[in-house]
Design an enzyme around this catalytic site. Structure first.
Site, PDB file in Angstrom:
ATOM      1  CG  ASP A   9      -1.972  -1.124   1.185  1.00  0.00           C
ATOM      2  OD1 ASP A   9      -1.922  -1.959   0.265  1.00  0.00           O
ATOM      3  OD2 ASP A   9      -2.810  -1.181   2.101  1.00  0.00           O
ATOM      4  CG  ASP A  47      -6.506  -0.013   1.211  1.00  0.00           C
ATOM      5  OD1 ASP A  47      -6.786  -1.200   1.474  1.00  0.00           O
ATOM      6  OD2 ASP A  47      -6.937   0.953   1.891  1.00  0.00           O
ATOM      7  CG  HIS A  49     -11.317   0.908   0.392  1.00  0.00           C
ATOM      8  ND1 HIS A  49     -11.383  -0.391   0.838  1.00  0.00           N
ATOM      9  CD2 HIS A  49     -10.344   1.508   1.149  1.00  0.00           C
ATOM     10  CE1 HIS A  49     -10.500  -0.564   1.813  1.00  0.00           C
ATOM     11  NE2 HIS A  49      -9.841   0.566   2.014  1.00  0.00           N
ATOM     12  CG  HIS A  53     -15.018  -0.050   1.841  1.00  0.00           C
ATOM     13  ND1 HIS A  53     -14.414  -0.328   3.048  1.00  0.00           N
ATOM     14  CD2 HIS A  53     -15.050  -1.216   1.154  1.00  0.00           C
ATOM     15  CE1 HIS A  53     -14.089  -1.615   3.078  1.00  0.00           C
ATOM     16  NE2 HIS A  53     -14.461  -2.168   1.937  1.00  0.00           N
ATOM     17  CE  LYS A 107      -3.994  -4.376   1.205  1.00  0.00           C
ATOM     18  NZ  LYS A 107      -4.715  -3.350   1.983  1.00  0.00           N
ATOM     19  CB  CYS A 152      -2.050  -2.990   5.218  1.00  0.00           C
ATOM     20  SG  CYS A 152      -3.780  -2.454   5.099  1.00  0.00           S
TER      21      CYS A 152
HETATM   22  C1  VGL Z   1      -4.588   0.592   5.728  1.00  0.00           C
HETATM   23  C2  VGL Z   1      -6.171   1.463   7.118  1.00  0.00           C
HETATM   24  C3  VGL Z   1      -7.127   1.341   6.142  1.00  0.00           C
HETATM   25  C4  VGL Z   1      -3.158   0.192   5.524  1.00  0.00           C
HETATM   26  C5  VGL Z   1      -5.534   0.446   4.734  1.00  0.00           C
HETATM   27  O1  VGL Z   1      -2.706   0.140   4.374  1.00  0.00           O
HETATM   28  O2  VGL Z   1      -2.476  -0.063   6.540  1.00  0.00           O
HETATM   29  N1  VGL Z   1      -4.919   1.091   6.914  1.00  0.00           N
HETATM   30  N2  VGL Z   1      -6.802   0.842   4.949  1.00  0.00           N
HETATM   31 ZN    ZN Z   2      -8.255   0.896   3.422  1.00  0.00          ZN
END
Ligand code: VGL
Ligand code: ZN
Length: 202
Positions: A9, A47, A49, A53, A107, A152
């Protein structure tokens, strides 16, 4: 041992100025690029969404970012809107060497379930398909870097270790959100799962 680098991410919304900025998130981009250049296999997670979401505070009346709610699959932190499919914030950091990636795995696209881990959605049962990809390529050892260390990266590393992969997390190439002790809890959880935490490249 066949090794893969997994970059979690490293997206605009998780870097300073982004919707869910991780402090110093952008400082890891150059050293991650150096690691990408040396790696045998490179996998990026993104990430991704849909608008509205269920992990967004804005989707729940009376809730604010960083509140907790109970979802059918367990407790869930509510986040600011972030990494919306097709938005600028969902793009990788502009200096990340995306062209050198073998695979980009997205994801968090299921509207009802968040997905911190690169392997399973937050129900801990719905697979993303990454395990099969790695196994069919004969990859058994993973090096993980990216954002955020306590969400994540943590969930991905623990799931990978539980699946039997040998996992090293380069903490120097991760940055954390650190919400209510989440960083210390994540470190303990990763160590319990058998993940090797490396402060520096050893
Ligand atoms: C993440 C919060 C929400 C991350 C992703 O990449 O750690 N944290 N979505
Ligand atoms: Zn997220």
């Amino acid at each position: 041992m066949t090794q893969a680098l997994i970059v979690i991410d490293l997206q605009t919304d998780f870097c300073p100025g982004g919707a869910l900025a991780v402090p110093e998130g952008d400082t890891i981009v150059a050293p991650v690029n150096a690691l990408i250049a040396e790696a045998d296999a490179v996998i990026l997670t993104q990430d991704w969404h849909p608008a509205g979401h269920s992990s967004f505070a804005s989707s729940h009346d009376g809730k604010a970012p960083y509140d907790m709610i109970d979802m059918p699959y367990g407790p869930q932190v509510l986040w600011p809107d972030h990494c919306i499919q097709g938005s600028l914030g969902a793009q990788f950091h502009p200096e990340l060497h995306v062209d050198q990636a073998d695979l980009i795995i997205r994801k968090g696209y299921n509207p009802q379930i968040d997905s911190y881990s690169a392997f399973f959605e937050n129900d801990h049962t719905t697979p993303t398909g990454l395990e099969g990809y790695l196994r069919t390529r004969g990859i058994d050892e993973l090096v993980m870097v990216g954002l955020a260390l306590d969400f994540c990266v943590n969930f991905s590393a623990v799931d990978a270790a539980k699946l039997g992969f040998k996992v090293r997390v380069r903490e120097d190439l991760c940055r954390a959100i650190d919400l209510n002790g989440s960083l210390e809890a994540a470190r303990a959880g990763m160590q319990d799962a058998g993940v090797t935490l490396e402060a520096n490249h050893g």
